[in-house]
Scaffold this motif. Structure first.
Motif, PDB file in Angstrom:
ATOM      1  N   ASP A 182       1.080  -1.094   0.470  1.00 48.24           N
ATOM      2  CA  ASP A 182      -0.399  -0.256  -0.228  1.00 48.24           C
ATOM      3  C   ASP A 182       0.874   1.111   0.039  1.00 48.24           C
ATOM      4  OD1 ASP A 182      -2.834   1.188   1.874  1.00 48.24           O
ATOM      5  OD2 ASP A 182      -1.810   2.413   0.043  1.00 48.24           O
ATOM      6  N   THR A 183       0.539   1.863  -0.507  1.00 47.48           N
ATOM      7  CA  THR A 183       1.612   3.252  -0.980  1.00 47.48           C
ATOM      8  C   THR A 183       1.401   4.349  -0.513  1.00 47.48           C
ATOM      9  OG1 THR A 183       1.125   3.546  -3.697  1.00 47.48           O
ATOM     10  CG2 THR A 183       3.129   2.135  -2.958  1.00 47.48           C
ATOM     11  N   GLY A 184      -0.054   3.877  -0.171  1.00 45.25           N
ATOM     12  CA  GLY A 184      -0.850   5.572   0.344  1.00 45.25           C
ATOM     13  C   GLY A 184      -0.175   6.109   1.566  1.00 45.25           C
ATOM     14  N   VAL A 185      -1.154   6.566   2.407  1.00 45.48           N
ATOM     15  CA  VAL A 185      -0.758   7.245   3.971  1.00 45.48           C
ATOM     16  C   VAL A 185      -1.371   7.122   4.953  1.00 45.48           C
ATOM     17  CG1 VAL A 185      -1.353   9.665   5.177  1.00 45.48           C
ATOM     18  CG2 VAL A 185      -0.897   9.627   2.943  1.00 45.48           C
ATOM     19  N   SER A 186      -0.185   6.213   5.639  1.00 43.22           N
ATOM     20  CA  SER A 186      -0.564   5.811   6.252  1.00 43.22           C
ATOM     21  C   SER A 186      -0.625   6.446   7.196  1.00 43.22           C
ATOM     22  CB  SER A 186      -0.240   3.907   6.982  1.00 43.22           C
ATOM     23  OG  SER A 186       1.549   4.220   7.557  1.00 43.22           O
ATOM     24  N   GLN A 187      -1.579   5.734   9.008  1.00 47.37           N
ATOM     25  CA  GLN A 187      -1.995   6.802  10.065  1.00 47.37           C
ATOM     26  C   GLN A 187      -1.951   5.388  11.057  1.00 47.37           C
ATOM     27  OE1 GLN A 187      -4.367  10.129   8.662  1.00 47.37           O
ATOM     28  NE2 GLN A 187      -3.265  10.671  10.827  1.00 47.37           N
ATOM     29  N   ASP A 188      -0.801   5.886  12.547  1.00 45.01           N
ATOM     30  CA  ASP A 188      -0.876   4.942  13.113  1.00 45.01           C
ATOM     31  C   ASP A 188      -1.111   4.963  15.026  1.00 45.01           C
ATOM     32  OD1 ASP A 188       0.987   2.980  15.219  1.00 45.01           O
ATOM     33  OD2 ASP A 188      -0.200   1.818  14.363  1.00 45.01           O
ATOM     34  N   PRO A 189      -1.745   5.097  15.785  1.00 48.11           N
ATOM     35  CA  PRO A 189      -3.151   4.059  15.585  1.00 48.11           C
ATOM     36  C   PRO A 189      -4.262   4.309  15.474  1.00 48.11           C
ATOM     37  CG  PRO A 189      -2.930   4.398  17.977  1.00 48.11           C
ATOM     38  CD  PRO A 189      -1.730   5.568  17.344  1.00 48.11           C
ATOM     39  N   ARG A 190      -5.255   3.694  14.987  1.00 45.93           N
ATOM     40  CA  ARG A 190      -6.386   3.968  14.182  1.00 45.93           C
ATOM     41  C   ARG A 190      -7.571   4.626  15.275  1.00 45.93           C
ATOM     42  NH1 ARG A 190      -8.542   2.653   9.804  1.00 45.93           N
ATOM     43  NH2 ARG A 190     -10.032   4.245   9.662  1.00 45.93           N
ATOM     44  N   HIS A 191      -7.459   4.355  16.752  1.00 46.25           N
ATOM     45  CA  HIS A 191      -8.094   4.716  17.394  1.00 46.25           C
ATOM     46  C   HIS A 191      -7.382   4.439  18.848  1.00 46.25           C
ATOM     47  CE1 HIS A 191     -11.217   4.070  15.489  1.00 46.25           C
ATOM     48  NE2 HIS A 191     -11.087   2.498  14.441  1.00 46.25           N
ATOM     49  N   LYS A 192      -6.989   4.829  19.716  1.00 48.33           N
ATOM     50  CA  LYS A 192      -6.627   5.801  21.189  1.00 48.33           C
ATOM     51  C   LYS A 192      -7.579   5.954  22.128  1.00 48.33           C
ATOM     52  CE  LYS A 192      -2.563   5.869  23.892  1.00 48.33           C
ATOM     53  NZ  LYS A 192      -2.829   4.291  24.265  1.00 48.33           N
TER      54      LYS A 192
END
Lengths: 113, 110
Positions: free
Chosen positions: A1-11
């Motif tokens: 996957d070459t998109g923008v990734s964010q972590d974590p999705r939920h906190k």
């Protein structure tokens, strides 16, 4: 996957705790943006980077908010001493250098209890 | 006052029907105007980008129009599908500054 990734999705965190979100932009995009979005509202600009330089940070909501992009690649957004009003979706986006189009990540949803 | 105003705030239509969402802005001058689709709990995804010299741009069943004189844009959705249920956000770009509307929440019902 070459998109923008964010972590974590939920906190989920307790009031007073510190939280940190990470964003990995699309690799050739040198501009990276952080936004906050609350329910029923559009994204609210927080800060942005050109490579590792933070070019605008006056819109960060308070001095409890800080962001870094140390090597011009991934970025982190930290919120210290969280408050219930910090509960929101935190979105990261990177910008195509030629078209200027913004590509958003899926966001990190923060819930402060 | 927000420089990008969207209407209606929310809209419910039946599957197969058409609809038009409105965006009025006061940002001037502007570089381009964009429409994004945002599914619940997801990040926004670009639908169209128009410069000030463009009047219309289509992306499948989505057609955006722009009137730079009246500072109005619209997004027309044809033959709506259940998957069109989302928030649609208008974004006006001025230099490097992006101004977001609050979005229109569209619900398509079977």
């Amino acid at each position: 996957d070459t998109g923008v990734s964010q972590d974590p999705r939920h906190k989920i965190t307790k009031r007073g705790q510190n939280v940190t979100f990470r964003c990995d932009p699309i690799s050739e995009h040198n501009r990276l943006y952080w936004y906050r979005q609350t329910l029923g509202q559009g994204p609210e600009f927080l800060t942005y980077f050109q490579n590792e330089a933070q070019l605008e940070k006056s819109r960060l909501l308070s001095d409890r908010f800080s962001a870094e992009r140390p090597k011009g690649s991934f970025s982190t957004l930290e919120i210290q001493r969280t408050e219930q009003g910090d509960s929101a979706m935190y979105l990261c986006a990177s910008r195509h250098p030629n078209t200027g189009e913004l590509f958003f990540g899926e966001g990190s949803r923060l819930t402060v209890l | 006052k927000n420089q990008v105003e969207q209407s209606p705030q929310s809209l419910i239509i039946l599957e197969g029907k058409n609809c038009t969402l409105q965006c009025n802005y006061t940002v001037s001058p502007f570089s381009n105007l964009r429409w994004y689709k945002q599914d619940t709990g997801r990040g926004p995804v670009s639908l169209t980008i128009m410069t000030f010299s463009e009047n219309t741009k289509s992306n499948g069943r989505y057609t955006a129009t722009l009137d730079a004189d009246t500072k109005q844009s619209s997004l027309h959705i044809t033959a709506s599908q259940l998957s069109d249920s989302a928030s649609y956000i208008c974004v006006v770009m001025k230099n490097n500054d992006m101004r977001f509307g609050a979005g229109t929440r569209l619900t398509v019902k079977p």
